[in-house]
Design a protein around this motif. Structure first.
Motif, short mmCIF file in Angstrom:
data_model
loop_
_atom_site.label_atom_id
_atom_site.label_comp_id
_atom_site.label_asym_id
_atom_site.label_seq_id
_atom_site.Cartn_x
_atom_site.Cartn_y
_atom_site.Cartn_z
N VAL A 35 0.84 -1.20 0.00
CA VAL A 35 0.00 0.00 0.00
C VAL A 35 0.87 1.24 0.00
CG1 VAL A 35 -1.94 -1.12 1.15
CG2 VAL A 35 -0.29 0.12 2.52
N GLY A 36 0.42 2.27 -0.69
CA GLY A 36 1.18 3.50 -0.80
C GLY A 36 1.02 4.39 0.42
N GLU A 37 1.91 5.36 0.50
CA GLU A 37 1.86 6.34 1.59
C GLU A 37 0.56 7.13 1.58
OE1 GLU A 37 4.05 6.92 4.07
OE2 GLU A 37 5.40 5.33 3.40
N ASP A 38 -0.05 7.26 0.41
CA ASP A 38 -1.28 8.05 0.27
C ASP A 38 -2.55 7.21 0.40
OD1 ASP A 38 -0.90 6.68 -2.11
OD2 ASP A 38 -1.44 8.37 -3.39
N SER A 44 -16.44 0.32 6.78
CA SER A 44 -17.81 -0.05 6.43
C SER A 44 -18.82 0.95 7.00
CB SER A 44 -18.11 -1.46 6.92
OG SER A 44 -17.92 -1.53 8.32
N PHE A 45 -18.36 1.79 7.92
CA PHE A 45 -19.22 2.84 8.49
C PHE A 45 -19.07 4.16 7.75
CE2 PHE A 45 -18.25 -0.09 11.99
CZ PHE A 45 -19.53 -0.52 12.26
N GLY A 46 -18.22 4.19 6.70
CA GLY A 46 -18.04 5.38 5.89
C GLY A 46 -17.01 6.36 6.41
N LYS A 47 -16.23 5.97 7.41
CA LYS A 47 -15.20 6.85 7.96
C LYS A 47 -13.89 6.63 7.21
CE LYS A 47 -13.03 8.58 11.99
NZ LYS A 47 -12.36 8.43 13.17
N ALA A 48 -13.25 7.73 6.79
CA ALA A 48 -11.98 7.65 6.08
C ALA A 48 -10.81 7.65 7.06
CB ALA A 48 -11.85 8.82 5.11
N HIS A 49 -9.84 6.79 6.78
CA HIS A 49 -8.64 6.68 7.62
C HIS A 49 -7.41 6.75 6.72
CE1 HIS A 49 -11.09 5.07 10.98
NE2 HIS A 49 -11.76 4.45 10.01
N THR A 50 -6.39 7.48 7.15
CA THR A 50 -5.13 7.51 6.41
C THR A 50 -4.35 6.24 6.69
OG1 THR A 50 -3.87 8.54 8.19
CG2 THR A 50 -5.02 10.03 6.64
N ARG A 51 -3.28 6.06 5.94
CA ARG A 51 -2.40 4.91 6.19
C ARG A 51 -1.88 4.96 7.62
NH1 ARG A 51 3.31 3.45 3.15
NH2 ARG A 51 3.82 1.76 4.53
N ALA A 52 -1.46 6.14 8.07
CA ALA A 52 -0.94 6.28 9.44
C ALA A 52 -2.01 5.90 10.46
CB ALA A 52 -0.45 7.71 9.68
N ASP A 53 -3.27 6.29 10.21
CA ASP A 53 -4.37 5.93 11.12
C ASP A 53 -4.53 4.42 11.21
OD1 ASP A 53 -5.04 8.67 11.40
OD2 ASP A 53 -6.59 8.55 9.84
N VAL A 54 -4.52 3.78 10.06
CA VAL A 54 -4.71 2.32 10.00
C VAL A 54 -3.57 1.60 10.72
CG1 VAL A 54 -4.81 0.32 8.45
CG2 VAL A 54 -6.13 2.38 7.92
N PHE A 55 -2.34 2.00 10.42
CA PHE A 55 -1.19 1.35 11.06
C PHE A 55 -1.23 1.56 12.57
CE2 PHE A 55 2.05 0.02 7.76
CZ PHE A 55 1.14 -0.03 6.72
N ALA A 56 -1.55 2.76 13.01
CA ALA A 56 -1.62 3.05 14.45
C ALA A 56 -2.72 2.23 15.11
CB ALA A 56 -1.85 4.54 14.69
N ALA A 57 -3.84 2.08 14.43
CA ALA A 57 -4.96 1.31 14.99
C ALA A 57 -4.59 -0.16 15.12
CB ALA A 57 -6.20 1.48 14.12
N PHE A 58 -3.86 -0.70 14.16
CA PHE A 58 -3.41 -2.09 14.27
C PHE A 58 -2.42 -2.24 15.41
CE2 PHE A 58 -5.14 -3.14 10.06
CZ PHE A 58 -5.60 -4.43 10.31
N ARG A 59 -1.48 -1.30 15.51
CA ARG A 59 -0.47 -1.37 16.57
C ARG A 59 -1.10 -1.33 17.96
NH1 ARG A 59 2.48 2.34 13.13
NH2 ARG A 59 4.03 1.12 12.01
N SER A 60 -2.13 -0.50 18.10
CA SER A 60 -2.77 -0.34 19.42
C SER A 60 -3.77 -1.45 19.73
CB SER A 60 -3.50 1.00 19.49
OG SER A 60 -4.67 0.98 18.70
N GLY A 61 -4.14 -2.21 18.72
CA GLY A 61 -5.15 -3.25 18.91
C GLY A 61 -6.57 -2.75 18.70
N ALA A 62 -6.73 -1.47 18.36
CA ALA A 62 -8.06 -0.91 18.12
C ALA A 62 -8.68 -1.44 16.83
CB ALA A 62 -7.99 0.62 18.08
#
Length: 77
Positions: A35-38, A44-62
């Motif tokens: 996946v690219g930096e952009d 599925s709820f229609g909320k947009a997340h950046t790559r940084a958001d997704v990676f942080a959410a995985f790291r935190s367990g969220a």
């Protein structure tokens, strides 16, 4: 599919599966390779997340993906 580019289609589908596997497994190193930096992920709820958001959410367990499936994949080049 254009018959002149079957290798391109196969490589796109392979990258798609690598991305899904990495998401399901929480493998951020593998995910970073496909996946690219952009990247923008829309939940599925229609909320947009950046790559940084997704990676942080995985790291935190969220964020965790327990399963995913695809079928009838087509590509356009």
């Amino acid at each position: 599919m254009n018959n002149d580019t079957p290798d391109l289609h196969a490589s796109l589908i392979a990258a798609h599966h690598e991305r899904l596997d990495a998401l399901r497994d929480g493998d951020l190193d593998a995910l970073a390779k496909v996946v690219g930096e952009d990247m923008i992920y829309v939940s599925s709820f229609g909320k947009a997340h950046t790559r940084a958001d997704v990676f942080a959410a995985f790291r935190s367990g969220a964020m965790r993906i327990e399963r995913n499936a695809t079928f009838d994949i087509s590509t356009r080049i």
